[in-house]
Design a protein around this motif. Structure first.
Motif, PDB file in Angstrom:
ATOM      1  N   ASP A 432     -11.655 -13.601 -78.112  1.00  0.00           N
ATOM      2  CA  ASP A 432     -12.930 -14.302 -78.221  1.00  0.00           C
ATOM      3  C   ASP A 432     -12.673 -15.709 -78.753  1.00  0.00           C
ATOM      4  O   ASP A 432     -11.517 -16.163 -78.851  1.00  0.00           O
ATOM      5  CB  ASP A 432     -13.899 -13.533 -79.119  1.00  0.00           C
ATOM      6  N   PHE A 433     -13.754 -16.390 -79.098  1.00  0.00           N
ATOM      7  CA  PHE A 433     -13.607 -17.767 -79.574  1.00  0.00           C
ATOM      8  C   PHE A 433     -12.833 -17.837 -80.883  1.00  0.00           C
ATOM      9  O   PHE A 433     -12.110 -18.805 -81.125  1.00  0.00           O
ATOM     10  CB  PHE A 433     -14.995 -18.398 -79.736  1.00  0.00           C
ATOM     11  N   VAL A 434     -12.953 -16.817 -81.724  1.00  0.00           N
ATOM     12  CA  VAL A 434     -12.199 -16.806 -82.986  1.00  0.00           C
ATOM     13  C   VAL A 434     -10.707 -16.787 -82.704  1.00  0.00           C
ATOM     14  O   VAL A 434      -9.910 -17.389 -83.434  1.00  0.00           O
ATOM     15  CB  VAL A 434     -12.619 -15.588 -83.834  1.00  0.00           C
ATOM     16  N   THR A 435     -10.287 -16.124 -81.647  1.00  0.00           N
ATOM     17  CA  THR A 435      -8.868 -16.080 -81.288  1.00  0.00           C
ATOM     18  C   THR A 435      -8.379 -17.439 -80.820  1.00  0.00           C
ATOM     19  O   THR A 435      -7.282 -17.892 -81.206  1.00  0.00           O
ATOM     20  CB  THR A 435      -8.648 -15.038 -80.177  1.00  0.00           C
ATOM     21  N   ILE A 436      -9.133 -18.091 -79.984  1.00  0.00           N
ATOM     22  CA  ILE A 436      -8.684 -19.315 -79.326  1.00  0.00           C
ATOM     23  C   ILE A 436      -8.909 -20.567 -80.175  1.00  0.00           C
ATOM     24  O   ILE A 436      -8.267 -21.600 -79.958  1.00  0.00           O
ATOM     25  CB  ILE A 436      -9.402 -19.442 -77.961  1.00  0.00           C
ATOM     26  N   VAL A 456      -7.895 -24.435 -71.875  1.00  0.00           N
ATOM     27  CA  VAL A 456      -9.299 -24.331 -71.474  1.00  0.00           C
ATOM     28  C   VAL A 456      -9.414 -23.671 -70.102  1.00  0.00           C
ATOM     29  O   VAL A 456     -10.310 -22.841 -69.857  1.00  0.00           O
ATOM     30  CB  VAL A 456      -9.959 -25.722 -71.486  1.00  0.00           C
ATOM     31  N   LYS A 457      -8.487 -24.010 -69.168  1.00  0.00           N
ATOM     32  CA  LYS A 457      -8.487 -23.356 -67.863  1.00  0.00           C
ATOM     33  C   LYS A 457      -8.259 -21.849 -67.998  1.00  0.00           C
ATOM     34  O   LYS A 457      -8.896 -21.038 -67.318  1.00  0.00           O
ATOM     35  CB  LYS A 457      -7.401 -23.963 -66.980  1.00  0.00           C
ATOM     36  N   GLN A 458      -7.322 -21.479 -68.896  1.00  0.00           N
ATOM     37  CA  GLN A 458      -7.057 -20.066 -69.101  1.00  0.00           C
ATOM     38  C   GLN A 458      -8.271 -19.358 -69.705  1.00  0.00           C
ATOM     39  O   GLN A 458      -8.545 -18.199 -69.389  1.00  0.00           O
ATOM     40  CB  GLN A 458      -5.835 -19.897 -70.010  1.00  0.00           C
ATOM     41  N   MET A 459      -9.002 -20.063 -70.583  1.00  0.00           N
ATOM     42  CA  MET A 459     -10.232 -19.499 -71.131  1.00  0.00           C
ATOM     43  C   MET A 459     -11.221 -19.172 -70.010  1.00  0.00           C
ATOM     44  O   MET A 459     -11.865 -18.112 -70.023  1.00  0.00           O
ATOM     45  CB  MET A 459     -10.878 -20.493 -72.109  1.00  0.00           C
ATOM     46  N   LYS A 460     -11.311 -20.070 -69.039  1.00  0.00           N
ATOM     47  CA  LYS A 460     -12.241 -19.841 -67.930  1.00  0.00           C
ATOM     48  C   LYS A 460     -11.823 -18.621 -67.114  1.00  0.00           C
ATOM     49  O   LYS A 460     -12.665 -17.815 -66.687  1.00  0.00           O
ATOM     50  CB  LYS A 460     -12.300 -21.086 -67.054  1.00  0.00           C
ATOM     51  N   LYS A 461     -10.492 -18.449 -66.909  1.00  0.00           N
ATOM     52  CA  LYS A 461     -10.008 -17.298 -66.155  1.00  0.00           C
ATOM     53  C   LYS A 461     -10.283 -15.992 -66.896  1.00  0.00           C
ATOM     54  O   LYS A 461     -10.512 -14.958 -66.272  1.00  0.00           O
ATOM     55  CB  LYS A 461      -8.515 -17.439 -65.899  1.00  0.00           C
ATOM     56  N   LEU A 462     -10.238 -16.037 -68.216  1.00  0.00           N
ATOM     57  CA  LEU A 462     -10.452 -14.827 -69.018  1.00  0.00           C
ATOM     58  C   LEU A 462     -11.929 -14.485 -69.185  1.00  0.00           C
ATOM     59  O   LEU A 462     -12.255 -13.498 -69.848  1.00  0.00           O
ATOM     60  CB  LEU A 462      -9.810 -14.995 -70.396  1.00  0.00           C
ATOM     61  N   PHE A 464     -14.391 -16.542 -70.558  1.00  0.00           N
ATOM     62  CA  PHE A 464     -15.062 -17.157 -71.707  1.00  0.00           C
ATOM     63  C   PHE A 464     -16.287 -17.950 -71.239  1.00  0.00           C
ATOM     64  O   PHE A 464     -16.325 -18.448 -70.105  1.00  0.00           O
ATOM     65  CB  PHE A 464     -14.113 -18.112 -72.432  1.00  0.00           C
ATOM     66  N   SER A 465     -17.247 -18.103 -72.130  1.00  0.00           N
ATOM     67  CA  SER A 465     -18.344 -19.048 -71.911  1.00  0.00           C
ATOM     68  C   SER A 465     -17.829 -20.418 -72.348  1.00  0.00           C
ATOM     69  O   SER A 465     -17.996 -20.840 -73.501  1.00  0.00           O
ATOM     70  CB  SER A 465     -19.580 -18.647 -72.716  1.00  0.00           C
ATOM     71  N   VAL A 466     -17.149 -21.091 -71.420  1.00  0.00           N
ATOM     72  CA  VAL A 466     -16.335 -22.252 -71.782  1.00  0.00           C
ATOM     73  C   VAL A 466     -17.174 -23.357 -72.412  1.00  0.00           C
ATOM     74  O   VAL A 466     -16.826 -23.894 -73.472  1.00  0.00           O
ATOM     75  CB  VAL A 466     -15.583 -22.776 -70.539  1.00  0.00           C
TER      76      VAL A 466
END
Length: 721
Positions: A432-436, A456-462, A464-466
């Motif tokens: 989640d956001f706490v991790t990243i 940030v790209k990897q967040m989108k793949k996972l 996340f609400s980027v």
């Protein structure tokens, strides 16, 4: 010859005459003279009455009271239809329902049809009655019947009824009522009241009933009731009263049970009175038995949330003294409490002791120790515990990974933190956001913006609400490192298309707070030229910046844009724009803004509220009344500002005179609330505003009489060209 079956026999009806009529009573209606035969009137000889006598056996609450029943009966009707109630109780409830639960002559008339209402019927009715008024009236009406006495069942039902409708103070007066009616209350009646107050956590009421029971009526409680009273007092935070009750317990010569001791010990632990707890614990050992592991664990669990770690360790020593072997729950409770309380080393020693005994260590213990070691920058020890956790057959949860990633980032070990993040992803966890968040902050601090964008790209793949998470990130980055670093990161993200109005708002607001108004306005212009639409917060920040730069007209345009959006500016924007308008002499517009603010927000600025009071005081054309308002404002800790002085000018020009306004300004000058230069400036504003008001008045008169066309031809300056 077959036996003959005897035919049906005629009932033996003995006829008799009764001359005259009986004297009516409460339980027996009037009986006229005539020919009677076993409850039947001989209709062939005598003319029947128009109204048939009431027969409870033939009574039907649905057909008699309501010939056309509705498909959804009221709760009272459903109660009266319940098969659990007797017919008489259903009749009483139906009498209440037919009169809309209002006690009156009609209800009494219905009840008088019954020969007798017994105490059991009273108890039945009160058990289902929810109207406090009619329940009390019925209870007292039943008590006035000839030869009637309430029993314990009716008193108890009345107590339950009063408590059910939150009339517990009235319920506490029932023992006195019982005593006055020759029915001294027993322990059971007091137990009912105490139980009601215990369930509702009314500790002081519990003690009030207990004190009345013991000292007023002389009823000695049993051990069970003593325990209940003390437990209620401890749970509601009245430990001293509980100890006082315990003194009465001992004075009565009663023998403590295990529950008695544990109630007191838990209360003393929660209050942090460890010495008193040890004293009661020693008495428990002498008179009864040693506490078991469950009792000791309960004591530790009580003291850990209170932060009394020293008390927890003393309890632990007492457990060892009693040779009680702690279980996994006891270890987990104490280790977690020590770890979160900043005493992780002591918790770690207990962890090693637990491991040497071969106990099954819960993952929560590993998690609390790892989190505490990371908080103390002992990341290596935390990783050792992680290896131990994995070798024990557990899988680390997301909370453990979050703690370790944050600890590594704090020590500038970003590569290792990123590898740990990838491990968490491979194990099927959902970061989640706490991790990243620590990784994003570290990349931004080290100016590794290319890796930042890749993350940030990897967040989108996972999934996340980027955009939402980036808004949280920029709020955090601005708070920790300031807006300049945040702007650099945003510049790279903007090229990738990761933009939002919320991020622009965060950056604009941060630049405004550090005084870089032009930088904030450049972001504002950039936002307007993009495909995004500014919101009310964006325009509010722009108003603050424009007013500080003296561009009042542009600030008014932003205010108009907010109004067109059917929204309202922030309170800070209202205040700043009003002060800016007052500074350039647009006093009427400023006062309109003040009224608009107070009409739109729930808690407007205090100077705005006092400005309207000042205008109202100006209607009397008395400087003293205006000064009184200003004195009240100063006493409240709000010295007058330019909005207040503009309100004085507006009010006096509209309702008073220049002389009274000058008296107010002179008073403020004498009390050093105004400098000499400010007094001159406000005097000029006063004269200019009075001229403007006078010109507006003349213009209105000319328009009224239709003379403006003649003045325009002569080039009068009062009219616009």
């Amino acid at each position: 010859m077959p036996p003959q079956v005897p035919g049906p026999t005629k009932p033996n009806k003995k006829l008799y005459f009764f001359y005259g009529h009986r004297k009516p009573s409460q339980n027996r209606p009037t009986v006229r003279g005539g020919l009677f035969s076993n409850r039947e009137t001989l209709t062939n000889r005598w003319k029947p009455n128009k109204t048939q006598p009431f027969d409870i056996n033939k009574w039907d609450p649905h057909l008699l009271s309501n010939p056309n029943p509705s498909p959804s009966p009221s709760p009272e009707a459903s109660f009266s239809a319940s098969i659990r109630l007797s017919p008489i109780a259903r009749f009483v409830l139906d009498a209440f329902r037919k009169n809309d639960d209002n006690w009156g002559p009609d209800v009494v008339s219905e009840l008088n049809k019954l020969r007798r209402v017994t105490p059991n019927v009273v108890a039945e009715v009160l058990k289902v009655q929810t109207n406090y008024t009619i329940a009390s009236k019925f209870f007292h009406w039943a008590g006035k019947q000839k030869g009637y006495n309430h029993n314990f069942a009716s008193y108890n039902a009345f107590a339950y009824c009063l408590n059910r409708v939150n009339q517990f103070r009235a319920a506490d007066q029932l023992p006195e009522l019982m005593d006055s009616q020759g029915k001294p209350p027993s322990e059971k009646q007091f137990e009912i009241l105490i139980r009601m107050h215990c369930d509702a956590n009314r500790g002081l009421r519990v003690y009030h009933v207990y004190d009345k029971m013991r000292n007023k009526f002389g009823v000695r409680p049993r051990v069970f009731l003593y325990n209940r009273v003390m437990d209620a007092l401890v749970r509601t935070g009245h430990l001293d009263l509980a100890l006082k009750v315990y003194d009465d317990f001992r004075a009565d010569g009663l023998v403590e049970e295990r529950v008695t001791f544990m109630v007191l010990i838990k209360g003393l632990c929660k209050a942090g009175r460890v010495d008193g707890m040890l004293e009661v614990l020693g008495r428990m050992r002498e008179k009864l038995c040693k506490p078991d592991v469950f009792a000791y664990t309960a004591l530790v669990r009580i003291m850990v949330p209170e932060g009394d770690l020293d008390g927890c360790l003393r309890v632990w020593e007492e457990m060892k003294r009693d040779e009680v072997e702690p279980d996994v729950m006891a270890y987990a409770t104490l280790i977690t409490g020590l770890s979160r309380g900043g005493r992780v080393e002591e918790g770690y020693q207990l962890f090693k002791e637990m491991k040497s005994k071969g106990c099954l260590i819960d993952r929560a213990i590993y998690g609390s120790l790892i989190e505490s070691f990371v908080g103390g920058n002992k990341v290596d020890l935390a990783f050792d515990l992680l290896k131990d956790l994995v070798s024990s057959g557990y899988r680390a949860d997301l909370g453990i990974y979050n703690s370790l990633i944050e600890g590594l980032c704090n020590l500038k070990r970003v590569e290792r933190a990123y590898k740990l993040f990838q491990v968490a992803v491979r194990e099927g966890l959902e970061p989640d956001f706490v991790t990243i968040k620590p990784l994003l902050v570290s990349y931004a601090e080290e100016n590794r913006l290319q890796e930042f964008c890749e993350l940030v790209k990897q967040m989108k793949k996972l999934g996340f609400s980027v955009i939402e998470d980036l808004s949280k990130f920029f709020s955090l980055l601005v708070e920790k490192k300031g807006p300049k670093m945040a702007l650099e990161a945003f510049t790279h993200l903007k090229a990738k298309g990761y933009v939002s109005v919320e991020i622009y708002n965060i950056l604009m607001d941060s630049f405004h707070k550090i005084g870089e108004m032009k930088k904030a306005l450049s972001l504002f212009d950039e936002l307007k030229s993009s495909n995004l639409k500014p919101d009310s917060f964006t325009y509010s920040v722009a108003i603050l910046c424009l007013v500080d730069l003296g561009e009042i007209q542009e600030a008014c345009g932003c205010h108009n844009n907010i109004v067109e959006m059917s929204s309202i500016p922030s309170v800070a924007a209202y205040r700043c724009l009003a002060k800016g308008l007052c500074k350039i002499g647009e006093i009427d517009e400023a006062m309109m803004l003040v009224r608009d603010c107070l009409g739109n927000v729930t808690s407007g600025p205090m100077e705005f509220k006092y400005s309207l009071t000042v205008i109202h005081a100006c209607k009397s054309n008395d400087a003293e009344k205006v000064i009184d308002v200003l004195n009240e404002m100063i006493e409240q800790g709000f010295p007058p500002d330019n909005v207040i002085y503009s309100a004085i000018i507006s009010g006096m020009c509209k309702h008073g005179t220049i002389e009274e306004a000058r008296k107010v300004f002179s008073n403020m000058r004498e009390r050093n609330f105004l400098t000499e230069s400010d007094t001159i400036v406000y005097d000029e504003l006063l004269i200019d505003h009075m001229k403007k008001k006078t010109a507006d008045l003349v213009l209105s008169g000319l328009k009224f009489f239709g003379l403006e066309s003649k003045l325009k031809s002569k080039g009068c300056k009062l009219l616009p060209s």
